[in-house]
Design a protein around this motif. Structure first.
Motif: not given
Lengths: 574, 574
Positions: B281, B283, B307, B320-321, B323-324
């Protein structure tokens, strides 16, 4: 309750913004705490009184068949727009937008919401009558909040709303509420008076106000000690003080009254009673697309204008006072010498009932420093339009013909209204009658200012030491003041025993176990206003006695230990 | 209560916007009525339940030594500015301006006001500890109000605030409140669970949530049946599932996994257990004036990210997650094939405790359609930073070492917090200690969602016929259903007698004298959820019997007339 487990906070001095006795004493007794202008935290001591007031109201409302619910504080604007009050109500209506920009009112009252509930819940005549009430936080953004709970912005109100099939039913529901209010105020243990009131802006066909009697009250209450006539000064009918008009006996004479612009001074100069003079009040009514109308109202020199009554004179509902330039234009002279005879331009004249029956009266001559004496209707000027324009004064004949009127001051704490279809029409609140036809519901509304009761009760019941609560709404009915609770085993044992016995007897008792000095302890409870006090001390116990003292008593009574519970219960019930 | 003097309004169908059982049933039973989005009128039937809930809370709060007061709904912005919450709180805080343009909050909670009360009222250590509470209308401008009283905008809450001299005192006050809450929820007659909770935005050093157990609950509660360990999923500690790391036994092999972007599919393709895979994951943490940091979190393939825990990893509080495009830039491939070995640009790696002890694991190879098998810490990549990153799952070892964890669903209805000096520091709420030195007060706060209790109680207690209230909070404890109250003198007489006897015995009884047909009458009371019912009919009376049926009973019990009062009392107490 043991005082050590409660919160007691008294002050020697009231804050400087407290102007009236009840506000000062509530602050000093730690009953309320100011959070912002007109916004108070109800401290534990004050909340106990509020709860007792609420419970008495609740019990009597339930007994009268009303059903309690609870309507929200934050109410959608749409409903207020349906009745037009969203626009009609000024800045007193607190308005708020939610995150989506939608408008809401913070409720000052709930006619719209209850009518919305009823129009969807009530379908048939079989479901009527119904009377819903709630006890809820209200907000009114007063221009000048003051007097503590008497004119706050956030306050607690009980408001009830009855719905009936017809006017007769509404009047019956109204009467039931009127009687419930009498029961409620009796249980409060307060001197009160119900008076006929003006309906004011709320509309409808009849209303009564409930006032707590107090010298400091804002309202003047008019009543006849010889009948059940009672009305607010605003609404009290004033009759003509002479039943018929006397004949003219004097000629009309223009008399110099240099510098005498007031009736009192004119009467004094001329050596005449004030009651023979007439004073002139000039009003204006603006007309859209036409010339402003000027009206002259005539009152006896010793009488006062009642503006609520003026509002009801046909043609005067939108009156304002005339400006000096308007007065100069129509009368040709300045205020102080105005009168109905020989104005510069035509005006409309309305005479108060008493003035219409006067003869040989004195009035301004429309010329500076001159008055007429010996003025007479019909002869010197045309008969006027007659109306009730004045405030009554003590000694006036009662309008029901029974006795002479008295006046006392009161604080309005309740109001009952016959609203008729004022709201049900705008909101289409109908039911189906026996024939299946929709009919508008007839509505009544009934308010009691819960938090205001506290202020009013104190304005009526206090002395130099503090508040004197009636037992039914006192924060505690009895206080036990042990002399040395932590020092004397005998005192502690007898105090605890009496405390338990009183609790078991259903008495709301507080035991002061804080360890304060006797003087400070007594002063606290006298300030707080607990109506009954028992002192437990070694000296008395030696003789098997405790000391009882009522808050209004000038001295204590020694009572045998074993009899104290019964004694206190009897005094509370007295 | 006679039903004819009450207001009963039931619906066959719930309105279409009611999504959950409790909302549907409250609407159908006429307990609440929608006024606007998230704003309800509490109808008479619902208000009775609310009052019973309030009274139980009040009694137990008083018993625990808390003192009731009442703080205003409308609160000056200045106080909220002192703690910074005026700015920090988003649109959920409803804000309003008065006629002078001054800002106010419509209270969602009262930390600021009570701290203001206390900082002026409490001067000395002798006055501490103190615990104030109120039961008051709150407003929270939810983005998406729904579920009736479960997530309304206007609601009633009990909030209490304790103030102590030191942390030890605060913890003692906290424990007293915790115990009071247990007593309260026991008296409600609801299945509940207290769980350790995350303190969240409110800050402070510890907190517990009280949940009503219900399959429809939004929260997952984690507990060990073999100990008193219990925590909200957000806060429940996940231990490493293997206590130590096994040695490497396989070589690192880049293995083709075409089109298999999920651990499940990779495991299936390779014929390996899911528990041998590791998911990635990504971040991002934005840094003012510096390059954004990219973090890779590693979880076992069958585990879920938590989270709240991520927030607590040093450096990740503002994560935050990614971006691609950030992922492409740092990993050189798209999500589904990411891993810690051979990233394009340097990243920070954090492994969950369980992952940190894995050997021979599978992870993405940072190349589309490829994974590594046989990955091993130390050999193939450096040892990671280790943290608790995942949600526990049923069967995990309890973190107290006692037994395996179970999970159930709950509805949060209460929350107790140790706040410490979070508010007293900002607002300078100090007392003077024994040496006369000012010290910050240690604060706790304790909430119960009064109106939410109703929804939660129903989610836990209902069937296809309607609500099943526990007797302690039911709108009525018993309903009397006479068969032909207006037709049969015997039925009327026995019904009235039983009604009076139950009232005299202190039972909260409703007599259905509306004249409904038996079927409709039974259906109404089953929907409303009155827990005990007595049917009075001529048939039974011939044998001297009445019919009792509990709301959960499948059949009625015939009880001799003379024994019914005692029978009912025993059933209520059961």
């Amino acid at each position: 309750m043991r005082a050590s487990r409660f919160f007691i906070s008294t002050l020697k001095e009231a804050p400087s913004d407290a102007e009236i006795v009840s506000h000062k004493l509530m602050m000093r007794a730690g009953m309320i705490k100011r959070l912002g202008s007109g916004i108070y935290t109800y401290m534990p001591m004050g909340l106990r009184v509020i709860r007792k007031v609420e419970n008495i109201i609740r019990e009597e409302m339930n007994r009268a068949g009303a059903v309690e619910l609870l309507m929200p504080v934050v109410q959608p604007a749409e409903l207020w727009q349906e009745t037009g009050r969203w626009d009609k109500m000024g800045p007193e209506l607190m308005r708020v937008k939610d995150r989506h920009g939608r408008d809401y009112a913070i409720q000052p009252t709930s006619e719209e919401v209850i009518t919305d509930v009823v129009r969807t819940e009530i379908k048939s005549y079989r479901q009527l009558p119904i009377n819903f009430y709630h006890i809820q936080t209200k907000f009114r953004d007063e221009r000048r909040p003051r007097f503590g709970l008497m004119r706050g912005r956030e306050f607690t109100m009980k408001d009830a709303y009855s719905f009936d099939r017809d006017v007769e039913g509404m009047q019956k529901s109204y009467k039931i509420m009127y009687d419930a209010y009498v029961a409620i105020f009796n249980r409060f243990g307060l001197q009160f008076r119900a008076v006929a009131a003006d309906n004011g802006a709320i509309g409808g066909s009849g209303s009564h106000e409930f006032h707590v009697i107090a010298d400091t009250g804002e309202d003047a209450l008019v009543y006849s000690p010889e009948s059940d006539y009672a009305a607010n000064m605003e609404a009290a009918e004033a009759v003509a003080l002479t039943p018929t008009r006397g004949a003219a006996t004097q000629p009309l004479v223009k008399t110099p009254t240099p510098g005498k612009a007031k009736c009192e001074h004119v009467a004094e100069l001329l050596g005449l009673p004030l009651a023979q003079t007439v004073k002139s009040i000039v009003l204006a009514v603006d007309k859209e697309g036409a010339e402003t109308e000027i009206w002259l109202l005539l009152l006896r020199g010793d009488h006062e204008l009642n503006e609520v009554k003026v509002n009801k004179v046909p043609g005067l509902s939108t009156f304002r006072f005339a400006t000096e330039s308007e007065i100069m234009e129509f009368f040709g002279t300045k205020p102080g010498y105005l009168g109905p005879i020989g104005t510069k331009k035509p005006i409309k004249v309305v005479a108060d009932r008493t003035v219409a029956n006067m003869n040989d009266f004195v009035c301004g001559a429309n010329e500076e420093d001159f008055h007429y004496t010996g003025a007479n209707w019909g002869r010197d000027l045309p008969d006027p339009v007659v109306a009730d324009l004045r405030n009554v004064v003590a000694g006036d004949p009662s309008p029901d013909g029974k006795g002479a009127l008295s006046i006392q001051r009161g604080i309005e704490v309740g109001h009952v209204f016959q609203l008729g279809t004022r709201y049900s029409e705008d909101m289409k609140a109908t039911y189906l009658d026996e024939t299946g036809k929709p009919q508008l519901m007839q509505m009544g509304c009934y308010g009691i200012g819960v938090t205001r009761i506290l202020g009013a009760a104190i304005e009526q019941n206090f002395d130099e030491k503090g508040i004197i609560w009636p037992a039914s709404i006192a924060p505690f009915e009895v206080v036990l003041c042990p002399m040395g609770y932590d020092r004397s085993e005998a005192v502690k044992a007898e105090t605890d025993k009496l405390y338990d016995a009183l609790l078991a007897a259903g008495v709301d008792v507080v035991l002061d176990d804080r360890g304060e000095r006797p003087g400070a302890m007594f002063a606290d409870w006298e300030l707080i206003g607990v109506p009954h006090r028992v002192v437990i001390g070694d000296r008395g116990l030696k003789d098997g006695k405790l000391e009882y003292q009522g808050r209004r008593d000038t001295a204590a009574t020694a009572v045998p230990v074993a009899e104290m519970t019964a004694f206190v219960k009897a005094r509370i019930a007295a």
